[in-house]
Motif scaffolding. Structure first.
Motif, PDB file in Angstrom:
ATOM      1  N   PHE A 141       0.838  -1.194   0.000  1.00 22.40           N
ATOM      2  CA  PHE A 141       0.000   0.000   0.000  1.00 22.40           C
ATOM      3  C   PHE A 141       0.874   1.246   0.000  1.00 22.40           C
ATOM      4  O   PHE A 141       0.861   2.069   0.913  1.00 22.40           O
ATOM      5  CB  PHE A 141      -0.956  -0.018   1.200  1.00 22.40           C
ATOM      6  N   THR A 142       1.623   1.384  -1.094  1.00 23.16           N
ATOM      7  CA  THR A 142       2.493   2.541  -1.278  1.00 23.16           C
ATOM      8  C   THR A 142       1.642   3.783  -1.511  1.00 23.16           C
ATOM      9  O   THR A 142       0.440   3.664  -1.792  1.00 23.16           O
ATOM     10  CB  THR A 142       3.364   2.339  -2.525  1.00 23.16           C
ATOM     11  N   PRO A 143       2.261   4.982  -1.431  1.00 25.99           N
ATOM     12  CA  PRO A 143       1.484   6.196  -1.733  1.00 25.99           C
ATOM     13  C   PRO A 143       0.856   6.161  -3.134  1.00 25.99           C
ATOM     14  O   PRO A 143      -0.272   6.619  -3.307  1.00 25.99           O
ATOM     15  CB  PRO A 143       2.521   7.318  -1.607  1.00 25.99           C
ATOM     16  N   GLU A 144       1.573   5.594  -4.116  1.00 26.07           N
ATOM     17  CA  GLU A 144       0.988   5.536  -5.472  1.00 26.07           C
ATOM     18  C   GLU A 144      -0.236   4.625  -5.496  1.00 26.07           C
ATOM     19  O   GLU A 144      -1.252   4.931  -6.124  1.00 26.07           O
ATOM     20  CB  GLU A 144       1.998   5.009  -6.500  1.00 26.07           C
ATOM     21  N   ALA A 145      -0.135   3.485  -4.832  1.00 26.82           N
ATOM     22  CA  ALA A 145      -1.280   2.570  -4.760  1.00 26.82           C
ATOM     23  C   ALA A 145      -2.424   3.251  -4.017  1.00 26.82           C
ATOM     24  O   ALA A 145      -3.595   3.130  -4.396  1.00 26.82           O
ATOM     25  CB  ALA A 145      -0.881   1.275  -4.055  1.00 26.82           C
ATOM     26  N   HIS A 146      -2.078   3.972  -2.955  1.00 25.08           N
ATOM     27  CA  HIS A 146      -3.055   4.658  -2.109  1.00 25.08           C
ATOM     28  C   HIS A 146      -3.865   5.660  -2.910  1.00 25.08           C
ATOM     29  O   HIS A 146      -5.109   5.663  -2.843  1.00 25.08           O
ATOM     30  CB  HIS A 146      -2.305   5.322  -0.940  1.00 25.08           C
ATOM     31  N   VAL A 147      -3.199   6.498  -3.712  1.00 26.49           N
ATOM     32  CA  VAL A 147      -3.952   7.522  -4.437  1.00 26.49           C
ATOM     33  C   VAL A 147      -4.924   6.872  -5.423  1.00 26.49           C
ATOM     34  O   VAL A 147      -6.080   7.304  -5.530  1.00 26.49           O
ATOM     35  CB  VAL A 147      -3.037   8.591  -5.101  1.00 26.49           C
ATOM     36  N   SER A 148      -4.491   5.834  -6.111  1.00 26.40           N
ATOM     37  CA  SER A 148      -5.388   5.175  -7.070  1.00 26.40           C
ATOM     38  C   SER A 148      -6.556   4.496  -6.356  1.00 26.40           C
ATOM     39  O   SER A 148      -7.704   4.576  -6.820  1.00 26.40           O
ATOM     40  CB  SER A 148      -4.615   4.149  -7.903  1.00 26.40           C
TER      41      SER A 148
END
Lengths: 147, 143
Positions: free
Chosen positions: B119-126
């Protein structure tokens, strides 16, 4: 005056005492700038915020994230008078920094996610409730001096 | 804030990693929602037991996550894909749409706690954008 149960007090003290501010602060702030990119409007002089990698590697973001956590610690140490603790910072965010107070909640949500990732199973519903209550009080205090 | 191809790919990738745990995620998210946001309990007064890990909570958590699974499969057109669920929520359940945001937040918290490395920041935003789109589609038939 906010009423805190023993469980809430203990939970907040516990979470923050075990926290590495230099890890969690930068993680929370960079996550906020990535997940809610409009928050970047307040960091025009921070240099390269062009993409997620740049944000996560940006030393000014990291430094500011740590500053924020250190500031949260003041509320942790003075849970019985959070409003007064943040009165000056509230004025600063309102009059000088001109931050829309809705942003405080966005950062708070990102911090919750980072803490959840750190604590895993230990971040139970009760722990989450206590943490979010603390953050809600801080957020409210930060918005209090706006006019 | 519509879903880009990059977002859709990120959501599908994330779902691929978490779908095996969907039931557990649903139960945990729903259970903690009832604890963290007690006002949400008002929708479940007909349940015998509102505590986390009770049978009704576990069962309903499963239902919620199969709705999420449906949304992932219909990610290219959430509005029509979730039309039936929207009608159900609008005309029968009449859940105030503000609560969609609350449950979405709890689901993301659970995903973060169970899959911290993924759950990286990139995954989080999507994922956040996806749940916003899902909530919007769910509220489509309200008025």
């Amino acid at each position: 005056m906010v009423e805190w149960t023993d469980f809430e007090r203990a939970t907040i003290q516990d979470i923050f005492s075990k926290m590495d501010y230099e890890v969690v602060g930068p993680a929370a702030l960079s996550r906020c700038l990535i997940v809610y990119p409009w928050t970047q409007r307040y960091f025009g002089n921070f240099g390269n915020l062009y993409n997620a990698a740049a944000i996560m590697g940006n030393p000014m973001v990291a430094k500011h994230g740590t500053t924020i956590l250190n500031s949260l610690e003041r509320g942790v140490k003075k849970m019985d008078n959070i409003k007064e603790t943040y009165a000056e910072l509230s004025k600063l965010h309102s009059e000088k920094l001109r931050v829309d107070p809705d942003n405080f909640k966005l950062l708070s949500d990102c911090l919750t996610i980072v803490v959840a990732a750190q604590l895993g199973k230990a971040f139970t519903g009760e722990v989450q409730a206590a943490f979010q209550k603390f953050m809600a009080v801080v957020v409210s205090s930060l918005g209090r001096q706006y006019y | 804030m519509s879903l880009t191809d990059k977002d859709k790919a990120a959501v599908r990738a994330m779902w691929g990693k978490i779908s095996k745990s969907a039931d557990a995620i649903g139960a945990d998210a729903l259970g903690r929602m009832l604890v963290v946001y007690p006002q949400t309990k008002t929708y479940f007064s007909h349940w015998s037991d509102l505590s986390p890990n009770s049978a009704p909570v576990k069962n309903h958590g499963k239902n919620v996550m199969s709705g999420v699974a449906l949304a992932v499969s219909k990610i290219d057109d959430l509005t029509s894909g979730l039309m039936a669920l929207s009608e159900q929520h609008a005309f029968q359940l009449r859940v105030d749409p503000a609560n969609f945001k609350i449950l979405s937040h709890c689901i993301l918290v659970v995903i973060a706690s169970m899959f911290p490395k993924d759950f990286t920041p990139e995954a989080h935003v999507s994922m956040d954008k996806f749940f916003c789109g899902l909530s919007l589609a769910l509220a489509e038939k309200y008025r």
